[in-house]
Design an enzyme around this catalytic site. Structure first.
Site, PDB file in Angstrom:
ATOM      1  CG  HIS A 173      -6.008   0.062  -1.199  1.00  0.00           C
ATOM      2  ND1 HIS A 173      -4.487   0.115  -1.429  1.00  0.00           N
ATOM      3  CD2 HIS A 173      -6.113  -1.412  -1.501  1.00  0.00           C
ATOM      4  CE1 HIS A 173      -4.222  -0.741  -2.025  1.00  0.00           C
ATOM      5  NE2 HIS A 173      -5.057  -1.815  -1.997  1.00  0.00           N
TER       6      HIS A 173
ATOM      7  CG  HIS B 229      -1.230   5.292  -8.219  1.00  0.00           C
ATOM      8  ND1 HIS B 229      -1.618   3.974  -8.366  1.00  0.00           N
ATOM      9  CD2 HIS B 229       0.200   5.515  -8.909  1.00  0.00           C
ATOM     10  CE1 HIS B 229      -0.592   3.092  -8.784  1.00  0.00           C
ATOM     11  NE2 HIS B 229       0.370   4.238  -9.284  1.00  0.00           N
TER      12      HIS B 229
ATOM     13  CG  ASN C 289       0.358   3.151 -16.566  1.00  0.00           C
ATOM     14  OD1 ASN C 289       0.159   3.580 -17.646  1.00  0.00           O
ATOM     15  ND2 ASN C 289       1.606   3.438 -16.030  1.00  0.00           N
TER      16      ASN C 289
ATOM     17  CB  CYS D 296      -3.221   3.498   2.274  1.00  0.00           C
ATOM     18  SG  CYS D 296      -4.286   2.484   1.176  1.00  0.00           S
TER      19      CYS D 296
ATOM     20  CD  GLN E 229       3.600   6.502 -12.366  1.00  0.00           C
ATOM     21  OE1 GLN E 229       4.986   7.034 -12.596  1.00  0.00           O
ATOM     22  NE2 GLN E 229       3.352   5.605 -13.063  1.00  0.00           N
TER      23      GLN E 229
ATOM     24  CB  CYS F 257      -1.299   0.210   0.084  1.00  0.00           C
ATOM     25  SG  CYS F 257      -1.424   1.560  -1.325  1.00  0.00           S
TER      26      CYS F 257
ATOM     27  CG  HIS G  31      -3.991   3.763  -3.275  1.00  0.00           C
ATOM     28  ND1 HIS G  31      -4.364   3.589  -2.007  1.00  0.00           N
ATOM     29  CD2 HIS G  31      -4.568   5.111  -3.501  1.00  0.00           C
ATOM     30  CE1 HIS G  31      -5.202   4.635  -1.497  1.00  0.00           C
ATOM     31  NE2 HIS G  31      -5.084   5.374  -2.517  1.00  0.00           N
TER      32      HIS G  31
END
Length: 353
Positions: free
Chosen positions: A116, A169, A156, A73, A171, A70, A167
């Site tokens: 993660h 996250h 999302n 990470c 934007q 990933c 992971h």
């Protein structure tokens, strides 16, 4: 909060946001990366009046890597990622495969935690507040770029939404124009203001929902409700009670309460369909006033706009998704299978004990 800005091997900016003021961030990106080359271009549809970002370089972006590869990470040993340090609280960096770049805006990735296997709903209130502070800081910084007119922070979650990295996250998109969705709200705001002699449409909507049956949860400073004309099967709008145009204008009381309300809302979303279902896929989207001129909207100012967060899932019932088919995709006319009143009732039923 401590903020530390650095650069990745290819020149992209990376920023650590830490809970502790004494945290030192001096790890270097040891990857042999070439400078990032993007082909982002904004094209205007003359019939609809909206814009499309053409970004062919995104075809090569990372797609569902195994967990031990990933890129979000922390870097550990010879396992190198987008984050050079071996741990982090919250980190923001320029997207390696941006939809918008240069004169066409900017795209950033926000990593909520180094864990993660976690999700935003798993964060502590302290961690969630740090994410809010990072969103606020990035909104401020990006709003000063000459090419940026609107800043959009969003998350999302879930493969069904189209997420390619598991992971936790989100934007941030910094657009060089006012987005069509925001423009529609501003036009409705202007028409209502003129028709009522100055009444604010956002205030009227919030007052109507507070007096109705679609409120999901309330705090002293925040209100979450399913809107009267919800587009999605389960859709909640989260408003601060005091109208502000953007994240920058939230006061300390609202910032302090936000993690409590938002984390509870996310946890309810995970309980909507029962414990046997996979984690609920969703989109969480902050609506903020644009930073550009609003002259075309007939007397509307930035202060007339109301910051709010929209949270919705494309799952309509256990094992079934809401697809955007002919009416939605072809004509932008949504058909909702779940009455908003029933959706609100269900979200109240799954409250934490």
């Amino acid at each position: 909060m401590k903020k530390t800005s650095t650069r990745l091997a290819d020149g992209r900016e990376l920023i650590y946001y830490d809970l502790r003021d004494d945290t030192v961030r001096d790890a270097l990106d040891r990857r042999p990366l070439d400078r990032t080359v993007t082909t982002s271009e904004i094209r205007r549809d003359v019939l609809l009046g909206d814009r499309v970002a053409v970004a062919s370089h995104r075809q090569g972006r990372t797609y569902h890597p195994p967990a031990d590869e990933c890129p979000l990470c922390p870097s550990r040993g010879e396992r190198l990622s987008e984050i050079p340090d071996s741990s982090y609280d919250v980190v923001v960096f320029e997207n390696r495969f941006p939809s918008l770049a240069g004169d066409s805006g900017r795209c950033e990735v926000v990593c909520f935690t180094s864990d993660h296997d976690a999700s935003f709903a798993d964060l502590t209130e302290e961690q969630a507040r740090l994410v809010l502070d990072a969103w606020t800081d990035r909104t401020s910084e990006l709003s000063h770029l000459p090419s940026v007119e609107q800043v959009f922070c969003f998350e999302n979650r879930g493969e069904e939404i189209g997420v390619t990295l598991g992971h936790p996250h989100g934007q941030i998109y910094a657009y060089p124009f006012t987005t069509p969705r925001t423009a529609l709200m501003l036009r409705s705001l202007a028409l209502h203001k003129e028709a009522t002699g100055g009444e604010n449409l956002f205030d009227a909507v919030l007052a109507r929902e507070l007096a109705g049956e679609r409120v999901v949860l309330e705090g002293e400073h925040w209100v979450a409700f399913v809107p009267y004309a919800a587009h999605w099967p389960y859709e909640v709008h989260l408003y601060p009670r005091r109208r502000v145009p953007d994240l920058l204008a939230l006061d300390e009381a609202a910032r302090t309460e936000f993690p409590q309300v938002y984390l509870e809302l996310l946890r309810r979303f995970d309980r909507i369909f029962g414990t046997g279902e996979p984690a609920t896929p969703y989109i969480a989207a902050w609506h903020q006033a644009p930073f550009g001129a609003l002259a075309e909207f007939h007397g509307v100012t930035r202060d007339d706009f109301a910051l709010h967060l929209e949270l919705f899932t494309i799952r309509r019932t256990s094992g079934k998704l809401k697809f955007l088919a002919g009416s939605e995709s072809g004509m932008s006319v949504f058909i909702n299978d779940v009455p908003p009143e029933r959706a609100a009732e269900r979200l109240r039923e799954v409250a934490s004990s």
